[in-house]
Design an enzyme around this catalytic site. Structure first.
Site, PDB file in Angstrom:
ATOM      1  N   TYR A 155      -1.546   5.002   5.472  1.00 16.70           N
ATOM      2  CA  TYR A 155      -0.831   5.148   4.206  1.00 16.70           C
ATOM      3  C   TYR A 155      -1.588   4.465   3.079  1.00 16.70           C
ATOM      4  O   TYR A 155      -2.422   3.580   3.288  1.00 16.70           O
ATOM      5  CB  TYR A 155       0.570   4.523   4.300  1.00 16.70           C
ATOM      6  CG  TYR A 155       0.538   3.015   4.379  1.00 16.70           C
ATOM      7  CD1 TYR A 155       0.681   2.237   3.244  1.00 16.70           C
ATOM      8  CD2 TYR A 155       0.319   2.377   5.603  1.00 16.70           C
ATOM      9  CE1 TYR A 155       0.625   0.858   3.315  1.00 16.70           C
ATOM     10  CE2 TYR A 155       0.256   1.004   5.681  1.00 16.70           C
ATOM     11  CZ  TYR A 155       0.414   0.243   4.531  1.00 16.70           C
ATOM     12  OH  TYR A 155       0.331  -1.131   4.606  1.00 16.70           O
ATOM     13  N   PHE A 165      -1.543  -1.093  -4.330  1.00 14.87           N
ATOM     14  CA  PHE A 165      -1.084  -2.419  -3.905  1.00 14.87           C
ATOM     15  C   PHE A 165      -1.204  -2.637  -2.406  1.00 14.87           C
ATOM     16  O   PHE A 165      -1.130  -3.768  -1.929  1.00 14.87           O
ATOM     17  CB  PHE A 165       0.356  -2.668  -4.359  1.00 14.87           C
ATOM     18  CG  PHE A 165       1.369  -1.698  -3.809  1.00 14.87           C
ATOM     19  CD1 PHE A 165       1.909  -1.872  -2.551  1.00 14.87           C
ATOM     20  CD2 PHE A 165       1.789  -0.617  -4.563  1.00 14.87           C
ATOM     21  CE1 PHE A 165       2.846  -0.987  -2.033  1.00 14.87           C
ATOM     22  CE2 PHE A 165       2.727   0.277  -4.071  1.00 14.87           C
ATOM     23  CZ  PHE A 165       3.254   0.095  -2.798  1.00 14.87           C
ATOM     24  N   ASP A 166      -1.404  -1.555  -1.647  1.00  9.33           N
ATOM     25  CA  ASP A 166      -1.584  -1.723  -0.207  1.00  9.33           C
ATOM     26  C   ASP A 166      -2.144  -0.439   0.385  1.00  9.33           C
ATOM     27  O   ASP A 166      -1.940   0.657  -0.148  1.00  9.33           O
ATOM     28  CB  ASP A 166      -0.262  -2.066   0.477  1.00  9.33           C
ATOM     29  CG  ASP A 166      -0.467  -2.669   1.869  1.00  9.33           C
ATOM     30  OD1 ASP A 166      -1.628  -2.985   2.201  1.00  9.33           O
ATOM     31  OD2 ASP A 166       0.518  -2.827   2.600  1.00  9.33           O
ATOM     32  N   ILE A 183      11.631   0.111   4.583  1.00  9.11           N
ATOM     33  CA  ILE A 183      12.419   0.368   3.374  1.00  9.11           C
ATOM     34  C   ILE A 183      13.095   1.737   3.497  1.00  9.11           C
ATOM     35  O   ILE A 183      12.577   2.635   4.159  1.00  9.11           O
ATOM     36  CB  ILE A 183      11.540   0.302   2.102  1.00  9.11           C
ATOM     37  CG1 ILE A 183      10.378   1.281   2.181  1.00  9.11           C
ATOM     38  CG2 ILE A 183      11.056  -1.117   1.866  1.00  9.11           C
ATOM     39  CD1 ILE A 183       9.520   1.314   0.924  1.00  9.11           C
ATOM     40  N   TYR A 209      11.964  -1.504  -3.087  1.00  8.44           N
ATOM     41  CA  TYR A 209      12.248  -2.941  -3.052  1.00  8.44           C
ATOM     42  C   TYR A 209      13.288  -3.369  -4.085  1.00  8.44           C
ATOM     43  O   TYR A 209      13.506  -4.566  -4.300  1.00  8.44           O
ATOM     44  CB  TYR A 209      10.952  -3.733  -3.237  1.00  8.44           C
ATOM     45  CG  TYR A 209       9.987  -3.536  -2.088  1.00  8.44           C
ATOM     46  CD1 TYR A 209      10.149  -4.222  -0.895  1.00  8.44           C
ATOM     47  CD2 TYR A 209       8.942  -2.619  -2.199  1.00  8.44           C
ATOM     48  CE1 TYR A 209       9.281  -4.028   0.167  1.00  8.44           C
ATOM     49  CE2 TYR A 209       8.066  -2.413  -1.137  1.00  8.44           C
ATOM     50  CZ  TYR A 209       8.239  -3.119   0.042  1.00  8.44           C
ATOM     51  OH  TYR A 209       7.387  -2.910   1.094  1.00  8.44           O
ATOM     52  N   PHE A 225       3.645   6.833  -2.432  1.00 11.30           N
ATOM     53  CA  PHE A 225       2.974   6.656  -1.147  1.00 11.30           C
ATOM     54  C   PHE A 225       2.348   7.977  -0.680  1.00 11.30           C
ATOM     55  O   PHE A 225       2.956   9.049  -0.808  1.00 11.30           O
ATOM     56  CB  PHE A 225       3.957   6.200  -0.065  1.00 11.30           C
ATOM     57  CG  PHE A 225       4.467   4.797  -0.241  1.00 11.30           C
ATOM     58  CD1 PHE A 225       3.719   3.711   0.189  1.00 11.30           C
ATOM     59  CD2 PHE A 225       5.696   4.564  -0.835  1.00 11.30           C
ATOM     60  CE1 PHE A 225       4.193   2.417   0.027  1.00 11.30           C
ATOM     61  CE2 PHE A 225       6.184   3.285  -0.998  1.00 11.30           C
ATOM     62  CZ  PHE A 225       5.431   2.196  -0.566  1.00 11.30           C
TER      63      PHE A 225
END
Length: 237
Positions: A155, A165-166, A183, A209, A225
């Site tokens: 991902y 961010f990731d 989530i 979040y 995502f």
């Protein structure tokens, strides 16, 4: 930096009160050691000052004056006064951090709303009843995962401004987890594809979040995502 801090701590605390049979008298050694200790202390101060620079600009000269007065035993404030000032500083920083977080949350929500409105109009994008926007790139084969199954995925997670961010690719390997531990947007969204499938998910804050910050993710953030479902491991009965 932690190792240097430990050395400084040993120097300043570990040997206090211990009478040594031999003292160090080499001036060059003392000078260089003293400077090294000062560098360690300076690094720690610099890190603290830098971490708060967006809220308060500390007076470096006054910080150094406080260090010098402490070393010389010539403090201008009592312990009580120092304690009160540090408490006041802590409260003021917390107050300003709260205001800053509220402003960031408001901005993130506005940008997220705008992003979702634009993304929803793109070709191939669909919307679930819960508010997930998604585009299936590849459907995959077989059955879709169930919430209690373990899934293996690659991902990439991005903010609406494109900031990544990731990413599992940065970690060098896919990740595995039980789907129902994630989530809400992932729990629902990943079930829309099958093994080998790829999907784009755009999640409103309440399915990500929410109003909580998470690392680089500001409160009230809409998240994008790109997910590839590599494998599904059914729950063992």
């Amino acid at each position: 930096m932690k190792k240097l801090s430990t050395v400084a701590l040993l120097i300043t605390m570990g040997f206090s009160g211990i009478a040594l049979a031999n003292t160090i008298s080499d001036k060059k050694f003392i000078d260089e050691s003293s400077y090294a200790v000062g560098v360690v202390m300076g690094k720690q101060v610099e890190e603290m000052v830098s971490s708060q620079k967006d809220i308060i600009q500390f007076d470096t000269a006054r910080i150094l004056a406080g260090v010098e007065d402490t070393v010389k035993g010539n403090l201008k404030l009592s312990d009580e006064d120092i304690s009160k000032q540090l408490q006041a500083l802590t409260e003021k920083l917390a107050e300003l951090e709260k205001v800053k977080a509220e402003e960031a949350a408001k901005e993130a929500k506005a940008k997220g709303d705008e992003y979702r409105t634009a993304f929803e109009k793109q070709d191939g994008v669909k919307k679930t009843a819960s508010g997930i926007l998604y585009r299936i790139v590849e459907a995959g084969n077989g059955e879709s995962p169930k919430p209690e199954d373990t899934v293996k995925v690659h991902y990439v997670g991005k903010l609406v401004d494109g900031t990544e961010f990731d990413s599992s690719h940065k970690h060098g390997q896919p990740i595995e987890f039980k789907l129902n531990q994630l989530i809400p947007g992932w729990i629902e969204g990943i079930q829309l594809i099958k093994k080998g499938g790829k999907i784009e998910l755009v999640l409103p804050p309440e399915l990500a979040y929410g109003d909580q910050a998470a690392g680089q993710i500001p409160p009230n953030s809409t998240l994008h995502f790109d997910i590839e479902l590599l494998d599904i491991v059914p729950e063992k009965k």
